[in-house]
Scaffold this motif. Structure first.
Motif, PDB file in Angstrom:
ATOM      1  N   VAL A 105       0.856  -1.185   0.000  1.00 39.54           N
ATOM      2  CA  VAL A 105       0.000   0.000   0.000  1.00 39.54           C
ATOM      3  C   VAL A 105       0.887   1.228   0.000  1.00 39.54           C
ATOM      4  O   VAL A 105       1.548   1.534   0.990  1.00 39.54           O
ATOM      5  CB  VAL A 105      -0.956   0.009   1.211  1.00 39.54           C
ATOM      6  CG1 VAL A 105      -1.859   1.229   1.161  1.00 39.54           C
ATOM      7  CG2 VAL A 105      -1.791  -1.261   1.233  1.00 39.54           C
ATOM      8  N   GLU A 106       0.904   1.948  -1.102  1.00 37.19           N
ATOM      9  CA  GLU A 106       1.800   3.082  -1.262  1.00 37.19           C
ATOM     10  C   GLU A 106       1.171   4.354  -0.703  1.00 37.19           C
ATOM     11  O   GLU A 106      -0.059   4.473  -0.630  1.00 37.19           O
ATOM     12  CB  GLU A 106       2.119   3.277  -2.741  1.00 37.19           C
ATOM     13  CG  GLU A 106       2.779   2.075  -3.399  1.00 37.19           C
ATOM     14  CD  GLU A 106       2.903   2.237  -4.905  1.00 37.19           C
ATOM     15  OE1 GLU A 106       2.391   3.243  -5.432  1.00 37.19           O
ATOM     16  OE2 GLU A 106       3.497   1.352  -5.532  1.00 37.19           O
ATOM     17  N   PRO A 107       1.990   5.338  -0.301  1.00 42.22           N
ATOM     18  CA  PRO A 107       1.437   6.625   0.132  1.00 42.22           C
ATOM     19  C   PRO A 107       0.514   7.201  -0.943  1.00 42.22           C
ATOM     20  O   PRO A 107       0.788   7.115  -2.132  1.00 42.22           O
ATOM     21  CB  PRO A 107       2.693   7.484   0.316  1.00 42.22           C
ATOM     22  CG  PRO A 107       3.771   6.499   0.654  1.00 42.22           C
ATOM     23  CD  PRO A 107       3.464   5.285  -0.179  1.00 42.22           C
ATOM     24  N   GLY A 108      -0.596   7.781  -0.498  1.00 41.15           N
ATOM     25  CA  GLY A 108      -1.579   8.320  -1.421  1.00 41.15           C
ATOM     26  C   GLY A 108      -2.619   7.312  -1.857  1.00 41.15           C
ATOM     27  O   GLY A 108      -3.482   7.621  -2.678  1.00 41.15           O
ATOM     28  N   THR A 109      -2.574   6.095  -1.298  1.00 40.59           N
ATOM     29  CA  THR A 109      -3.491   5.023  -1.666  1.00 40.59           C
ATOM     30  C   THR A 109      -4.400   4.687  -0.488  1.00 40.59           C
ATOM     31  O   THR A 109      -3.921   4.541   0.637  1.00 40.59           O
ATOM     32  CB  THR A 109      -2.698   3.758  -2.050  1.00 40.59           C
ATOM     33  OG1 THR A 109      -1.821   4.072  -3.133  1.00 40.59           O
ATOM     34  CG2 THR A 109      -3.623   2.636  -2.465  1.00 40.59           C
ATOM     35  N   PRO A 110      -5.709   4.556  -0.700  1.00 42.39           N
ATOM     36  CA  PRO A 110      -6.574   4.098   0.401  1.00 42.39           C
ATOM     37  C   PRO A 110      -6.076   2.762   0.951  1.00 42.39           C
ATOM     38  O   PRO A 110      -5.824   1.823   0.185  1.00 42.39           O
ATOM     39  CB  PRO A 110      -7.945   3.961  -0.270  1.00 42.39           C
ATOM     40  CG  PRO A 110      -7.912   4.988  -1.371  1.00 42.39           C
ATOM     41  CD  PRO A 110      -6.499   4.921  -1.888  1.00 42.39           C
ATOM     42  N   CYS A 111      -5.910   2.689   2.277  1.00 44.65           N
ATOM     43  CA  CYS A 111      -5.264   1.525   2.876  1.00 44.65           C
ATOM     44  C   CYS A 111      -6.084   0.866   3.975  1.00 44.65           C
ATOM     45  O   CYS A 111      -5.732  -0.238   4.420  1.00 44.65           O
ATOM     46  CB  CYS A 111      -3.909   1.925   3.450  1.00 44.65           C
ATOM     47  SG  CYS A 111      -4.004   3.103   4.837  1.00 44.65           S
ATOM     48  N   TRP A 112      -7.164   1.506   4.410  1.00 46.91           N
ATOM     49  CA  TRP A 112      -7.908   0.983   5.550  1.00 46.91           C
ATOM     50  C   TRP A 112      -9.292   1.613   5.564  1.00 46.91           C
ATOM     51  O   TRP A 112      -9.496   2.693   4.993  1.00 46.91           O
ATOM     52  CB  TRP A 112      -7.162   1.315   6.841  1.00 46.91           C
ATOM     53  CG  TRP A 112      -7.705   0.728   8.117  1.00 46.91           C
ATOM     54  CD1 TRP A 112      -8.253   1.397   9.173  1.00 46.91           C
ATOM     55  CD2 TRP A 112      -7.713  -0.654   8.497  1.00 46.91           C
ATOM     56  NE1 TRP A 112      -8.597   0.526  10.168  1.00 46.91           N
ATOM     57  CE2 TRP A 112      -8.278  -0.743   9.780  1.00 46.91           C
ATOM     58  CE3 TRP A 112      -7.294  -1.837   7.860  1.00 46.91           C
ATOM     59  CZ2 TRP A 112      -8.446  -1.952  10.455  1.00 46.91           C
ATOM     60  CZ3 TRP A 112      -7.453  -3.047   8.518  1.00 46.91           C
ATOM     61  CH2 TRP A 112      -8.022  -3.099   9.801  1.00 46.91           C
ATOM     62  N   ALA A 113     -10.220   0.950   6.207  1.00 46.53           N
ATOM     63  CA  ALA A 113     -11.548   1.513   6.463  1.00 46.53           C
ATOM     64  C   ALA A 113     -11.989   1.009   7.819  1.00 46.53           C
ATOM     65  O   ALA A 113     -11.712  -0.138   8.186  1.00 46.53           O
ATOM     66  CB  ALA A 113     -12.542   1.085   5.386  1.00 46.53           C
ATOM     67  N   ASP A 114     -12.648   1.886   8.576  1.00 42.92           N
ATOM     68  CA  ASP A 114     -13.236   1.390   9.808  1.00 42.92           C
ATOM     69  C   ASP A 114     -14.601   2.006  10.054  1.00 42.92           C
ATOM     70  O   ASP A 114     -14.972   3.029   9.470  1.00 42.92           O
ATOM     71  CB  ASP A 114     -12.295   1.516  11.010  1.00 42.92           C
ATOM     72  CG  ASP A 114     -12.002   2.925  11.456  1.00 42.92           C
ATOM     73  OD1 ASP A 114     -12.661   3.873  10.983  1.00 42.92           O
ATOM     74  OD2 ASP A 114     -11.102   3.085  12.307  1.00 42.92           O
ATOM     75  N   LEU A 115     -15.340   1.323  10.910  1.00 41.32           N
ATOM     76  CA  LEU A 115     -16.734   1.637  11.182  1.00 41.32           C
ATOM     77  C   LEU A 115     -16.872   2.199  12.585  1.00 41.32           C
ATOM     78  O   LEU A 115     -16.376   1.602  13.540  1.00 41.32           O
ATOM     79  CB  LEU A 115     -17.569   0.357  11.054  1.00 41.32           C
ATOM     80  CG  LEU A 115     -19.028   0.410  11.496  1.00 41.32           C
ATOM     81  CD1 LEU A 115     -19.844   1.304  10.568  1.00 41.32           C
ATOM     82  CD2 LEU A 115     -19.612  -1.008  11.545  1.00 41.32           C
ATOM     83  N   ALA A 116     -17.552   3.343  12.712  1.00 39.00           N
ATOM     84  CA  ALA A 116     -17.963   3.861  14.010  1.00 39.00           C
ATOM     85  C   ALA A 116     -19.456   3.579  14.145  1.00 39.00           C
ATOM     86  O   ALA A 116     -20.248   4.011  13.308  1.00 39.00           O
ATOM     87  CB  ALA A 116     -17.697   5.359  14.104  1.00 39.00           C
ATOM     88  N   THR A 117     -19.835   2.840  15.177  1.00 37.34           N
ATOM     89  CA  THR A 117     -21.209   2.366  15.285  1.00 37.34           C
ATOM     90  C   THR A 117     -21.673   2.381  16.737  1.00 37.34           C
ATOM     91  O   THR A 117     -20.874   2.135  17.653  1.00 37.34           O
ATOM     92  CB  THR A 117     -21.346   0.943  14.719  1.00 37.34           C
ATOM     93  OG1 THR A 117     -22.692   0.483  14.863  1.00 37.34           O
ATOM     94  CG2 THR A 117     -20.396  -0.026  15.406  1.00 37.34           C
TER      95      THR A 117
END
Length: 253
Positions: A4-16
């Protein structure tokens, strides 16, 4: 950075507000398991796993009444420099960069259209460990009423350049970072709630968009935009039982 290079989406998380039900829903929808953080200050934050590899995260909402949301993280070498660029480009620093234990350094920002996103400067935690297979992150897309303004902003912040996106019968604007297509951009679609003025949408890969949308509804979710064919593949936009928006995509061959 594990590819995963800089400037690339690398993660997602959920606030619930209902972490227990989120575990149930996504476990049955995507086959995820969970690993709970051992840090008491993490407030029960979990890492979702697909076949033992990290794919996304989830934690309790920060405040009572906060809208449940999936957040997009973009990899960076320097979260503090990213914050400076956001301000210079006309965006807002929502949460100034801070250290997440020994895992990495993050900040939360908003672009001029109001879409929030985060950056992740990795340390022990590099980001998602698998992409583009069913049950994992496969695409990120900005939905905005001002695509032109977004082009200028994200070019200044991340060096993204506008190009035609994934191949297909319809021209699809997307952003390139270096040699890679990293995200898409689109105007607001019909059928989405009016209060969503601008937002980042996370896409999880599925083998069959129609079957996955039906399954999500059976598990208590909502189909906002039914499965349809787009340049990226066949996709649908859904809400989980708590109301968090996300999309599923069966990528075009």
């Amino acid at each position: 950075m594990s590819g995963v290079e800089p400037g690339t989406p690398c993660w997602a998380d959920l606030a619930t507000p209902d972490l227990a039900d989120a575990k149930r829903f996504y476990r049955q929808l995507f086959g995820w398991t969970e690993r709970v953080s051992r840090q008491p200050q993490a407030d029960g934050y979990i890492t979702f796993l697909l076949d033992g590899r990290a794919v996304a995260g989830a934690g309790p909402s920060a405040a009572t009444g906060e809208i449940p949301v999936w957040s997009t993280y973009v990899a960076t070498d320097d979260a503090d420099l990213a914050a400076s660029r956001v301000q210079a480009a006309g965006g807002q620093v929502v949460v100034a960069p801070f250290d997440v234990f020994d895992q990495g350094r993050m900040g939360v920002f908003a672009d001029p259209g109001g879409a929030t996103f985060s950056v992740w400067q990795p340390r022990a935690m590099r980001g998602a460990e698998v992409f583009n297979v069913p049950g994992s992150l496969t695409w990120s897309e900005l939905v905005t009423p001002d695509p032109d303004g977004a082009h200028r902003f994200y070019e200044l912040v991340f060096g993204w350049h506008l190009v035609n996106g994934p191949t297909g019968p319809v021209s699809y604007p997307a952003w390139r970072c270096g040699a890679r297509i990293v995200a898409g951009v689109t105007p607001l679609r019909e059928g989405l709630p009016a209060q969503l003025s601008a937002y980042w949408s996370v896409f999880f890969a599925v083998a069959d968009a129609d079957a996955a949308a039906t399954r999500a509804a059976q598990l208590g979710g909502t189909i906002l935009v039914p499965p349809g064919d787009f340049p990226q593949g066949r996709l649908a936009t859904l809400r989980d039982p708590s109301g968090a928006l996300f999309s599923i995509l069966a990528p075009a061959t």
